[in-house]
Design a protein around this motif. Structure first.
Motif, PDB file in Angstrom:
ATOM      1  N   ILE B  59       1.948 -19.452  -5.589  1.00  0.00           N
ATOM      2  CA  ILE B  59       2.356 -20.662  -6.306  1.00  0.00           C
ATOM      3  C   ILE B  59       3.188 -20.280  -7.542  1.00  0.00           C
ATOM      4  CG2 ILE B  59       1.547 -22.774  -7.439  1.00  0.00           C
ATOM      5  CD1 ILE B  59      -0.988 -22.590  -5.747  1.00  0.00           C
ATOM      6  N   LEU B  60       2.784 -19.212  -8.221  1.00  0.00           N
ATOM      7  CA  LEU B  60       3.545 -18.754  -9.393  1.00  0.00           C
ATOM      8  C   LEU B  60       4.947 -18.320  -8.991  1.00  0.00           C
ATOM      9  CD1 LEU B  60       0.979 -16.696 -11.510  1.00  0.00           C
ATOM     10  CD2 LEU B  60       2.136 -18.808 -12.165  1.00  0.00           C
ATOM     11  N   ALA B  63       6.947 -21.414  -8.425  1.00  0.00           N
ATOM     12  CA  ALA B  63       7.342 -22.112  -9.660  1.00  0.00           C
ATOM     13  C   ALA B  63       8.337 -21.297 -10.476  1.00  0.00           C
ATOM     14  CB  ALA B  63       6.109 -22.425 -10.501  1.00  0.00           C
ATOM     15  N   LEU B  72      11.165 -29.477 -10.520  1.00  0.00           N
ATOM     16  CA  LEU B  72       9.810 -29.743 -11.042  1.00  0.00           C
ATOM     17  C   LEU B  72       9.878 -30.226 -12.489  1.00  0.00           C
ATOM     18  CD1 LEU B  72       6.760 -29.725 -10.551  1.00  0.00           C
ATOM     19  CD2 LEU B  72       6.721 -27.326 -11.281  1.00  0.00           C
ATOM     20  N   SER B 121       3.899 -25.124 -19.825  1.00  0.00           N
ATOM     21  CA  SER B 121       3.443 -24.425 -18.616  1.00  0.00           C
ATOM     22  C   SER B 121       4.622 -23.842 -17.853  1.00  0.00           C
ATOM     23  CB  SER B 121       2.679 -25.388 -17.702  1.00  0.00           C
ATOM     24  OG  SER B 121       1.701 -26.072 -18.440  1.00  0.00           O
ATOM     25  N   LEU B 122       5.639 -24.694 -17.643  1.00  0.00           N
ATOM     26  CA  LEU B 122       6.816 -24.226 -16.896  1.00  0.00           C
ATOM     27  C   LEU B 122       7.488 -23.066 -17.613  1.00  0.00           C
ATOM     28  CD1 LEU B 122       8.867 -27.157 -15.355  1.00  0.00           C
ATOM     29  CD2 LEU B 122       8.001 -25.098 -14.239  1.00  0.00           C
ATOM     30  N   ILE B 125       5.437 -19.902 -17.183  1.00  0.00           N
ATOM     31  CA  ILE B 125       5.531 -19.356 -15.826  1.00  0.00           C
ATOM     32  C   ILE B 125       6.870 -18.659 -15.627  1.00  0.00           C
ATOM     33  CG2 ILE B 125       5.699 -19.986 -13.378  1.00  0.00           C
ATOM     34  CD1 ILE B 125       3.654 -22.222 -13.987  1.00  0.00           C
TER      35      ILE B 125
END
Lengths: 149, 135
Positions: B59-60, B63, B72, B121-122, B125
């Protein structure tokens, strides 16, 4: 509510001459139930639910960014029965809000305003939401199971 | 935008009458954000299915890719905008006076928190991952 200017219009007297607060114009309780009214308020509630769910989703993204331990905790919450129910509810609410939103955009163009069209589209929107929900939940569960082995 | 605001009388505009001080622009902005959100949410659904049952690393990596992070981020920003506009309509319909003011402040605050969490968060990441290293 004393600050509400409309209160001034509600002073009245009953048949005995006693001062009473006049009833507001009746609206919700005098109409026969129609699907469109439930779908309308349902869309509003679904919108609120989508927004609340989005807050949870972005928190999940935060846990993902934070680190493996936060993510493990977030996944534990998301996959316990209550978490799954919330995820399902968010999904269905968002799907309905999507479908009803498309209907609103169509109405904004001036189309589909006839009574029969509204009734027919209302039923269709319910079936579409139901179908999409079942299909997507099935796909999500199947894919999760396959990938987790 | 000015054309829409001209539909109100100067007095109504000066007094800020109506449930929302700028109802016509508000209405338009709600539709525009909805129009943009429609295809983005469909994309979001496909990505949820794509990531269902995947582990954190996968998932990382997803993203961290620009072609995923960009939509996103846009999805988060537009969701915030659309949710704020919609919730403000609800507040203006059901609450008056100080309660409405309080609700509107709460909605704005919640929207800011939502955007802040999403952006932070974005950013984290994307910045903590060098895409070349993990692909």
């Amino acid at each position: 509510m004393a600050s509400d200017g409309r209160e001034a219009f509600y002073h009245g007297t009953d048949t005995e001459g006693q001062a009473i607060r006049r009833p507001m114009s009746p609206h919700l309780d005098i109409y026969r139930f129609r699907l469109s009214m439930a779908l309308s308020i349902g869309n509003r509630m679904a919108g609120v639910a989508s927004a609340l769910g989005a807050l949870l989703a972005v928190s999940w993204l935060g846990a993902l960014a934070q680190g493996p331990r936060s993510f493990a905790r977030a996944q534990k919450i998301a996959t316990n029965p209550l978490g799954r129910l919330v995820f399902l509810g968010w999904g269905v609410a968002t799907l309905y809000h999507f479908v009803a939103g498309i209907r609103h955009l169509i109405w904004d163009s001036g189309a589909r305003f006839e009574k029969k069209e509204i009734d027919r589209d209302g039923k269709r929107s319910l079936f579409l939401t139901g179908g999409l929900s079942v299909g997507l939940v099935a796909a999500f569960v199947t894919l999760s199971r396959i990938r987790k082995g | 935008m000015t054309r829409l605001s001209d539909m109100r009388t100067p007095l109504a505009r000066a007094k800020g009458l109506g449930g929302l001080p700028d109802g016509a622009e508000h209405w338009t902005a709600e539709r525009v954000s909805a129009l943009l959100l429609a295809p983005l949410s469909l994309w979001g659904v496909t990505q949820i299915l794509r990531l269902a049952g995947r582990d954190r690393e996968t998932i990382l990596a997803w993203a961290g890719r620009v072609q995923n992070a960009a939509p996103l981020g846009l999805l988060i920003a537009l969701t915030a905008r659309h949710a704020q506009l919609g919730l403000e309509v609800i507040a203006s319909d059901y609450a008056r006076g100080w309660r409405r003011v309080g609700l509107r402040l709460l909605i704005r605050l919640a929207t800011l928190v939502f955007v802040a969490i999403g952006a932070a968060s974005l950013a984290r990441i994307i910045m903590t991952r060098t895409p070349e290293a993990k692909q």
